[in-house]
Write a protein that holds these residues in place. Structure first.
Motif, mmCIF file in Angstrom:
data_model
loop_
_atom_site.group_PDB
_atom_site.id
_atom_site.type_symbol
_atom_site.label_atom_id
_atom_site.label_comp_id
_atom_site.label_asym_id
_atom_site.label_seq_id
_atom_site.Cartn_x
_atom_site.Cartn_y
_atom_site.Cartn_z
ATOM 1 N N GLU A 159 14.570 11.552 4.797
ATOM 2 C CA GLU A 159 15.049 10.520 5.390
ATOM 3 C C GLU A 159 13.885 9.361 5.604
ATOM 4 O O GLU A 159 13.840 8.194 5.035
ATOM 5 C CB GLU A 159 15.803 10.729 6.418
ATOM 6 C CG GLU A 159 16.344 9.291 7.104
ATOM 7 C CD GLU A 159 17.130 9.391 8.546
ATOM 8 O OE1 GLU A 159 17.642 8.471 8.916
ATOM 9 O OE2 GLU A 159 17.086 10.477 8.999
ATOM 10 N N ALA A 160 12.804 10.076 5.951
ATOM 11 C CA ALA A 160 11.501 8.972 5.981
ATOM 12 C C ALA A 160 10.997 8.465 4.697
ATOM 13 O O ALA A 160 10.537 7.291 4.724
ATOM 14 C CB ALA A 160 10.396 9.797 6.754
ATOM 15 N N LEU A 161 11.177 9.514 3.647
ATOM 16 C CA LEU A 161 10.594 9.087 2.420
ATOM 17 C C LEU A 161 11.536 7.758 1.881
ATOM 18 O O LEU A 161 11.144 6.886 1.426
ATOM 19 C CB LEU A 161 10.791 10.050 1.215
ATOM 20 C CG LEU A 161 9.509 10.959 1.235
ATOM 21 C CD1 LEU A 161 10.005 12.243 0.357
ATOM 22 C CD2 LEU A 161 8.485 10.431 0.633
ATOM 23 N N SER A 162 12.742 7.957 1.996
ATOM 24 C CA SER A 162 13.711 6.959 1.476
ATOM 25 C C SER A 162 13.671 5.480 2.386
ATOM 26 O O SER A 162 13.768 4.443 1.764
ATOM 27 C CB SER A 162 15.346 7.530 1.703
ATOM 28 O OG SER A 162 15.646 7.529 3.059
ATOM 29 N N PHE A 165 11.163 2.696 1.396
ATOM 30 C CA PHE A 165 11.745 1.996 0.371
ATOM 31 C C PHE A 165 12.581 0.474 0.912
ATOM 32 O O PHE A 165 12.977 -0.138 0.029
ATOM 33 C CB PHE A 165 12.138 2.478 -0.698
ATOM 34 C CG PHE A 165 11.662 3.319 -1.607
ATOM 35 C CD1 PHE A 165 10.887 3.034 -2.658
ATOM 36 C CD2 PHE A 165 11.384 4.773 -1.210
ATOM 37 C CE1 PHE A 165 10.213 3.745 -3.604
ATOM 38 C CE2 PHE A 165 10.486 5.498 -2.041
ATOM 39 C CZ PHE A 165 10.050 5.024 -3.264
ATOM 40 N N ARG A 166 12.953 0.565 2.285
ATOM 41 C CA ARG A 166 13.640 -0.266 2.896
ATOM 42 C C ARG A 166 12.993 -1.751 2.726
ATOM 43 O O ARG A 166 14.033 -2.718 2.521
ATOM 44 C CB ARG A 166 13.939 0.108 4.324
ATOM 45 C CG ARG A 166 14.755 -1.017 5.029
ATOM 46 C CD ARG A 166 14.961 -0.431 6.372
ATOM 47 N NE ARG A 166 15.797 0.845 6.577
ATOM 48 C CZ ARG A 166 16.238 1.339 7.467
ATOM 49 N NH1 ARG A 166 15.923 0.812 8.836
ATOM 50 N NH2 ARG A 166 16.946 2.602 7.387
ATOM 51 N N TYR A 167 11.754 -1.952 2.798
ATOM 52 C CA TYR A 167 11.392 -3.323 2.756
ATOM 53 C C TYR A 167 10.547 -3.382 1.644
ATOM 54 O O TYR A 167 9.298 -4.175 1.462
ATOM 55 C CB TYR A 167 10.422 -3.456 3.996
ATOM 56 C CG TYR A 167 11.309 -3.109 5.271
ATOM 57 C CD1 TYR A 167 12.341 -4.215 5.844
ATOM 58 C CD2 TYR A 167 11.055 -2.285 5.988
ATOM 59 C CE1 TYR A 167 12.942 -4.206 6.659
ATOM 60 C CE2 TYR A 167 11.973 -2.129 7.272
ATOM 61 C CZ TYR A 167 12.729 -2.828 7.655
ATOM 62 O OH TYR A 167 13.773 -2.763 8.724
ATOM 63 N N ALA A 174 5.645 -1.257 -4.196
ATOM 64 C CA ALA A 174 6.372 -0.156 -5.232
ATOM 65 C C ALA A 174 7.994 -0.775 -5.470
ATOM 66 O O ALA A 174 8.389 -1.572 -4.559
ATOM 67 C CB ALA A 174 6.500 1.274 -4.697
ATOM 68 N N PRO A 175 8.180 -0.623 -6.682
ATOM 69 C CA PRO A 175 9.757 -0.940 -6.990
ATOM 70 C C PRO A 175 10.629 -0.298 -6.268
ATOM 71 O O PRO A 175 10.449 1.005 -6.074
ATOM 72 C CB PRO A 175 9.756 -1.026 -8.532
ATOM 73 C CG PRO A 175 8.835 0.018 -8.689
ATOM 74 C CD PRO A 175 7.688 0.058 -7.736
ATOM 75 N N TYR A 176 11.843 -0.541 -6.145
ATOM 76 C CA TYR A 176 13.002 0.090 -5.409
ATOM 77 C C TYR A 176 13.798 0.631 -6.861
ATOM 78 O O TYR A 176 14.322 -0.143 -7.209
ATOM 79 C CB TYR A 176 14.071 -1.026 -4.766
ATOM 80 C CG TYR A 176 14.942 -0.163 -3.748
ATOM 81 C CD1 TYR A 176 14.669 0.324 -2.544
ATOM 82 C CD2 TYR A 176 16.194 0.184 -4.479
ATOM 83 C CE1 TYR A 176 15.716 1.140 -1.830
ATOM 84 C CE2 TYR A 176 17.263 0.746 -3.779
ATOM 85 C CZ TYR A 176 16.938 1.168 -2.214
ATOM 86 O OH TYR A 176 17.807 1.832 -1.641
ATOM 87 N N THR A 177 13.631 1.618 -6.951
ATOM 88 C CA THR A 177 14.241 2.502 -7.941
ATOM 89 C C THR A 177 15.358 3.648 -7.651
ATOM 90 O O THR A 177 14.921 4.553 -7.130
ATOM 91 C CB THR A 177 13.195 3.095 -8.865
ATOM 92 O OG1 THR A 177 12.412 3.676 -8.368
ATOM 93 C CG2 THR A 177 12.359 1.959 -9.620
ATOM 94 N N GLU A 178 16.529 3.345 -8.078
ATOM 95 C CA GLU A 178 17.538 4.391 -7.746
ATOM 96 C C GLU A 178 17.894 5.167 -9.157
ATOM 97 O O GLU A 178 17.504 4.495 -10.243
ATOM 98 C CB GLU A 178 18.851 3.684 -7.192
ATOM 99 C CG GLU A 178 18.671 3.118 -6.042
ATOM 100 C CD GLU A 178 19.856 2.338 -5.461
ATOM 101 O OE1 GLU A 178 20.769 1.942 -6.195
ATOM 102 O OE2 GLU A 178 20.019 1.929 -4.260
ATOM 103 N N ILE A 179 18.395 6.059 -9.228
ATOM 104 C CA ILE A 179 18.759 6.945 -10.290
ATOM 105 C C ILE A 179 19.794 6.076 -11.179
ATOM 106 O O ILE A 179 19.678 6.389 -12.462
ATOM 107 C CB ILE A 179 19.438 8.560 -10.012
ATOM 108 C CG1 ILE A 179 19.417 9.140 -11.247
ATOM 109 C CG2 ILE A 179 20.807 8.292 -9.658
ATOM 110 C CD1 ILE A 179 19.567 10.465 -10.859
#
Length: 404
Positions: A159-162, A165-167, A174-179
């Protein structure tokens, strides 16, 4: 008669119904929070590490009950000749069935990514339990180590890793990259994947004897990986990303540091607000080109010199300095993508195809060369806008008082 037939039909229909078909009890499931993918111990093998939540130990208890360790997660790894085989081999050490629906992030080691991530994309997009909004990231470190590192303010490392990417639309580290983004770029005729990059860095940990300078590894956002097809071909550092992300996503805020108009040894920091970015493709004499325009309002957030928003000359000089800095940084990043990596992570192929669908049929077969040779003209306009109650900055006011 019709009513009697209806009653009989309803009775027979109820006999065919069963309760809780295919139910799975929560106590029988291993809830995956994060996945790490590394190269295996032997050639041709892949190692999968899963971080499983311990609900009983994640309640913030000071002591571990009988049969529990007190750790919030349990990390287990297995190897195989494919991801699916490695996961199946987890059943030899896990007493519960691996369940993917709660997974926050998939972390891929860069050595694996250099050889290709096609199998990874295929497996996780076919998995009916996995959410397509799951984050995907690269790491130069061992993915097994990174997904196991307790970091940030969260109880569960996944959860900390995810939440790092919140901000990203503010930090642009870094870019916000989802699958789902990875899959779309992977299947695209023109665009190539751009994956966020995370790494471990040793930092001081205040909670562990700060007077002795206790340190520990923490996870941080550290740029992006550039792909061609499914192979990693290069890396963009965090300070090279702001211009690249402009082409792909909306940026809510950004920071630019420039020299003061009259005191070149001191700096002024401005925040980019209300950005409008537009890309217009051109096609003349069978040559592809793009006109990119950025309009941004900037606010002075830190002045290390005498500067007043009411001084028109200072404001004009600051606007020109911000424009020059942005132009230099963005052009440097574009040149690296075009000339060094020659891969369209800027998604300009989509922009060209939307306006010139017929011409796209001619250039798509050799888009790599067309993209790398395309002339990208960048126009930047910055306007200083004060949203601060401090109209007269502190340093300026202090110097004025000294002169009096």
């Amino acid at each position: 008669m019709k009513r009697a037939n209806l009653i009989i039909l309803i009775i027979f229909s109820t006999l065919l119904l069963t309760a809780c078909v295919g139910k799975r009890e929560i106590n029988d499931l291993a809830l995956v929070m994060a996945v790490g993918i590394d190269k295996g111990s032997e050639d041709g093998k892949i190692k999968v590490t899963v971080q499983v939540s311990r609900p009983g130990d994640a309640r913030g208890q000071t002591g571990a009950p009988t049969g529990q360790s007190g750790e919030t997660t349990w990390n287990v790894e297995a190897e195989g000749e494919s991801i699916f085989e490695a996961i199946r081999n987890l059943t030899g050490v896990a007493s519960r069935r691996v369940f993917w629906a709660h997974n926050f992030i998939i972390v891929i080691n860069e050595e694996v990514a250099k050889e290709g991530i096609g199998d990874i994309v295929d497996f996780f997009t076919r998995n009916p339990e996995l959410r397509m909004r799951t984050l995907v990231a690269l790491t130069p470190d061992k993915a097994s180590e990174l997904t196991s590192t307790i970091t940030s303010l969260e109880v569960t490392p996944g959860e900390a890793l995810s939440k790092l990417f919140r901000y990203t639309n503010i930090s642009t580290l870094a870019p916000y990259t989802e699958i789902t983004d990875l899959l779309a770029a992977y299947l695209s005729e023109s665009s190539e994947p751009l994956l966020a990059r995370v790494s471990l860095k040793e930092r001081k940990i205040d909670g562990l004897k700060p007077e002795e300078g206790a340190k520990g590894n923490q996870v941080e956002l550290s740029g992006a990986g550039v792909f061609e097809n499914d192979k990693l071909v290069g890396v963009l550092q965090a300070d090279e990303l702001q211009g690249i992300i402009l082409f792909r996503d909306k940026i809510d805020s950004g920071v630019v540091v420039v020299s003061c108009p009259k005191e070149k040894n001191n700096n002024i920091s401005v925040e980019l607000n209300k950005q409008m970015f537009n890309v217009e493709p051109t096609y003349k004499n069978e040559e592809v080109g793009f006109n990119a325009k950025l309009d941004a309002s900037v606010t002075v957030v830190e002045a290390g010199c005498s500067f007043s928003i009411s001084n028109k000359d200072d404001v004009e000089q600051l606007e020109k300095a911000v424009e020059a800095k942005l132009r230099e940084d963005i052009n440097k990043s574009i040149e690296k993508i075009q000339k060094e990596y020659k891969t369209d992570v800027l998604e300009l192929g989509k922009v060209f195809q939307n306006k010139y669908p017929y011409e796209w049929r001619k250039v798509k077969k050799d888009w790599k060369n067309s993209f790398s040779a395309a002339d990208i003209n960048l126009t930047i306009h910055a306007s200083v806008d004060s949203g601060s109650l401090l109209f007269q900055p502190t340093i300026s006011g202090k110097e004025e008082r000294k002169e009096k």
